[in-house]
Design a protein around this motif. Sequence first.
Motif, PDB file in Angstrom:
ATOM      1  N   VAL A  61       0.852  -1.187   0.000  1.00 14.32           N
ATOM      2  CA  VAL A  61       0.000   0.000   0.000  1.00 14.32           C
ATOM      3  C   VAL A  61       0.886   1.235   0.000  1.00 14.32           C
ATOM      4  N   VAL A  62       0.505   2.241  -0.794  1.00 17.59           N
ATOM      5  CA  VAL A  62       1.244   3.501  -0.825  1.00 17.59           C
ATOM      6  C   VAL A  62       0.372   4.609  -0.240  1.00 17.59           C
ATOM      7  N   VAL A  63       0.976   5.388   0.640  1.00 15.83           N
ATOM      8  CA  VAL A  63       0.271   6.509   1.271  1.00 15.83           C
ATOM      9  C   VAL A  63       1.095   7.771   1.037  1.00 15.83           C
ATOM     10  N   SER A  64       0.450   8.872   0.735  1.00 19.91           N
ATOM     11  CA  SER A  64       1.170  10.139   0.582  1.00 19.91           C
ATOM     12  C   SER A  64       0.359  11.250   1.221  1.00 19.91           C
ATOM     13  N   GLY A  65       1.031  12.370   1.432  1.00 22.60           N
ATOM     14  CA  GLY A  65       0.347  13.561   1.916  1.00 22.60           C
ATOM     15  C   GLY A  65       0.132  14.518   0.750  1.00 22.60           C
ATOM     16  N   ILE A  66       0.245  15.794   1.020  1.00 24.86           N
ATOM     17  CA  ILE A  66      -0.004  16.825   0.011  1.00 24.86           C
ATOM     18  C   ILE A  66       1.335  17.353  -0.524  1.00 24.86           C
ATOM     19  N   GLY A  67       1.344  17.783  -1.770  1.00 21.71           N
ATOM     20  CA  GLY A  67       2.556  18.346  -2.371  1.00 21.71           C
ATOM     21  C   GLY A  67       2.875  17.642  -3.668  1.00 21.71           C
ATOM     22  N   CYS A  68       3.943  18.090  -4.339  1.00 21.80           N
ATOM     23  CA  CYS A  68       4.309  17.487  -5.622  1.00 21.80           C
ATOM     24  C   CYS A  68       4.554  15.987  -5.463  1.00 21.80           C
ATOM     25  N   THR A  69       5.340  15.593  -4.456  1.00 19.68           N
ATOM     26  CA  THR A  69       5.633  14.174  -4.257  1.00 19.68           C
ATOM     27  C   THR A  69       4.384  13.405  -3.872  1.00 19.68           C
ATOM     28  N   GLY A  70       3.473  14.068  -3.202  1.00 15.92           N
ATOM     29  CA  GLY A  70       2.241  13.406  -2.799  1.00 15.92           C
ATOM     30  C   GLY A  70       1.430  12.888  -3.969  1.00 15.92           C
ATOM     31  N   ARG A  71       1.689  13.400  -5.166  1.00 22.71           N
ATOM     32  CA  ARG A  71       0.943  12.923  -6.338  1.00 22.71           C
ATOM     33  C   ARG A  71       1.318  11.496  -6.722  1.00 22.71           C
ATOM     34  N   VAL A  72       2.414  10.982  -6.179  1.00 23.17           N
ATOM     35  CA  VAL A  72       2.826   9.602  -6.497  1.00 23.17           C
ATOM     36  C   VAL A  72       1.692   8.629  -6.229  1.00 23.17           C
ATOM     37  N   ALA A  73       0.991   8.837  -5.116  1.00 19.82           N
ATOM     38  CA  ALA A  73      -0.064   7.892  -4.745  1.00 19.82           C
ATOM     39  C   ALA A  73      -1.140   7.790  -5.829  1.00 19.82           C
ATOM     40  N   GLY A  74      -1.333   8.868  -6.574  1.00 18.32           N
ATOM     41  CA  GLY A  74      -2.353   8.859  -7.608  1.00 18.32           C
ATOM     42  C   GLY A  74      -1.941   8.150  -8.877  1.00 18.32           C
ATOM     43  N   TYR A  75      -0.636   7.970  -9.075  1.00 13.98           N
ATOM     44  CA  TYR A  75      -0.146   7.358 -10.307  1.00 13.98           C
ATOM     45  C   TYR A  75       0.213   5.886 -10.156  1.00 13.98           C
ATOM     46  N   ILE A  76       0.376   5.449  -8.905  1.00 11.41           N
ATOM     47  CA  ILE A  76       0.834   4.080  -8.695  1.00 11.41           C
ATOM     48  C   ILE A  76      -0.366   3.131  -8.677  1.00 11.41           C
ATOM     49  N   LYS A  77      -0.241   2.002  -9.360  1.00  7.21           N
ATOM     50  CA  LYS A  77      -1.371   1.078  -9.522  1.00  7.21           C
ATOM     51  C   LYS A  77      -1.373   0.039  -8.405  1.00  7.21           C
ATOM     52  N   LEU A  78      -1.515   0.531  -7.196  1.00 11.04           N
ATOM     53  CA  LEU A  78      -1.645  -0.289  -6.006  1.00 11.04           C
ATOM     54  C   LEU A  78      -2.785   0.296  -5.197  1.00 11.04           C
ATOM     55  N   ASP A  79      -3.149  -0.350  -4.101  1.00 14.86           N
ATOM     56  CA  ASP A  79      -4.008   0.350  -3.160  1.00 14.86           C
ATOM     57  C   ASP A  79      -3.237   1.567  -2.671  1.00 14.86           C
ATOM     58  N   SER A  80      -3.739   2.751  -2.918  1.00 16.66           N
ATOM     59  CA  SER A  80      -2.970   3.963  -2.592  1.00 16.66           C
ATOM     60  C   SER A  80      -3.906   5.040  -2.069  1.00 16.66           C
ATOM     61  N   PHE A  81      -3.364   5.862  -1.189  1.00 12.39           N
ATOM     62  CA  PHE A  81      -4.171   6.863  -0.503  1.00 12.39           C
ATOM     63  C   PHE A  81      -3.447   8.212  -0.499  1.00 12.39           C
ATOM     64  N   HIS A  82      -4.123   9.230  -0.992  1.00 12.69           N
ATOM     65  CA  HIS A  82      -3.616  10.593  -1.009  1.00 12.69           C
ATOM     66  C   HIS A  82      -4.291  11.320   0.151  1.00 12.69           C
ATOM     67  N   THR A  83      -3.576  11.473   1.258  1.00 16.76           N
ATOM     68  CA  THR A  83      -4.211  11.927   2.496  1.00 16.76           C
ATOM     69  C   THR A  83      -4.035  13.429   2.682  1.00 16.76           C
ATOM     70  N   THR A  84      -4.508  13.926   3.802  1.00 13.83           N
ATOM     71  CA  THR A  84      -4.419  15.365   4.078  1.00 13.83           C
ATOM     72  C   THR A  84      -2.990  15.763   4.455  1.00 13.83           C
ATOM     73  N   HIS A  85      -2.748  17.061   4.439  1.00 20.66           N
ATOM     74  CA  HIS A  85      -1.399  17.580   4.618  1.00 20.66           C
ATOM     75  C   HIS A  85      -0.811  17.198   5.980  1.00 20.66           C
ATOM     76  N   GLY A  86       0.332  16.537   5.939  1.00 24.26           N
ATOM     77  CA  GLY A  86       1.045  16.177   7.162  1.00 24.26           C
ATOM     78  C   GLY A  86       0.513  14.949   7.867  1.00 24.26           C
ATOM     79  N   ARG A  87      -0.524  14.299   7.287  1.00 26.86           N
ATOM     80  CA  ARG A  87      -1.158  13.200   8.016  1.00 26.86           C
ATOM     81  C   ARG A  87      -0.902  11.847   7.361  1.00 26.86           C
ATOM     82  N   ALA A  88       0.074  11.769   6.485  1.00 27.93           N
ATOM     83  CA  ALA A  88       0.349  10.487   5.826  1.00 27.93           C
ATOM     84  C   ALA A  88       0.766   9.419   6.842  1.00 27.93           C
TER      85      ALA A  88
END
Length: 313
Positions: A61-88
């Motif tokens: 599972v991939v988890v990210s927060g907010i920011g440019c790097t946080g967009r990784v979660a949206g591109y990876i084809k796994l269960d992934s979560f783009h969470t709120t700022h600082g809460r990854a």
Amino acid sequence: MSDILTETDARTAAAPAHPMEPYLRMDRIPHIWCPGCGIGPVLTCFVDALHKGDFDLDDVVVVSGIGCTGRVAGYIKLDSFHTTHGRALPFATGLHLSNRRLKVVVISGDGDLIAIGGNHFIHAARRNVDLTVICVNNFNYAMTGGQVAPSTPTGALSSTTPFGNSEHPFNLPGLAASSGAVYVARWTCLHVRRLTRSILEAIRKPGFSFIEVIAPCPTLYIRRNKLGSVLDVLRYYKEKSEIRHDADPTKVDIGYGGTITVGRFVDIEKPTFLDNLDANLERRLGEEYGLHKEYYMRTAARRALVDRGARHE
């Protein structure tokens, strides 16, 4: 014109699939990152590590927060979560506690993880939660205009420090190690083979593992500080990087224009958060905990977030 389109379509149809396609949400490509941004190579290294590690992708599972790097979660084809700022990290902790089989990887930026999420970072490391954290450090808040970040070197320009940053930056490996991380490494996005190997080691390592990746931000940090082209910065990474495995992580600060110490600094063994939790509850509850461990963990899961089995029923 129709003939040209037909030939193009034929070439596209005949082209072999890219090796990364099974790991990416191709319907979201092209990505939003700027030309020359270092996040793309980091994503490539992560995908390569997944491929070489032969992991069951249903358990990653991939988890990210907010920011440019946080967009990784949206591109990876796994269960992934783009969470709120600082809460990854608290989100990732909940996932792991709800299902200890999962390999939870947090991929986010220095601002998200170390500034807004700084408190969560030190406590996740202190608890030794079984997570892998990949922090892409481009020395500024890139998505919101290039403001100063806790990783911005002293003297560097940003949109909020037009006369140069006057603050001491965090030394991220030093912070991770002193907080309790069992695996700590730093590479630049130029060190693709070493970074890939390090990501593989970190995912396989029980406990809190941390990798800092130095990466260029061409649109804001490089341009504002007049550091030349992206190729100039990559040349700087090559010439100024000094590989020192087992170096004292508290002494690997990065000064403006200075040497970048890279390598695997920490690789130790220590009980994870769940190891300690199991040991404590078994001591307190005895056989009852051993017989009904799933009950206790499912109670935690209901509080936290996800029961994957129930979700698919």
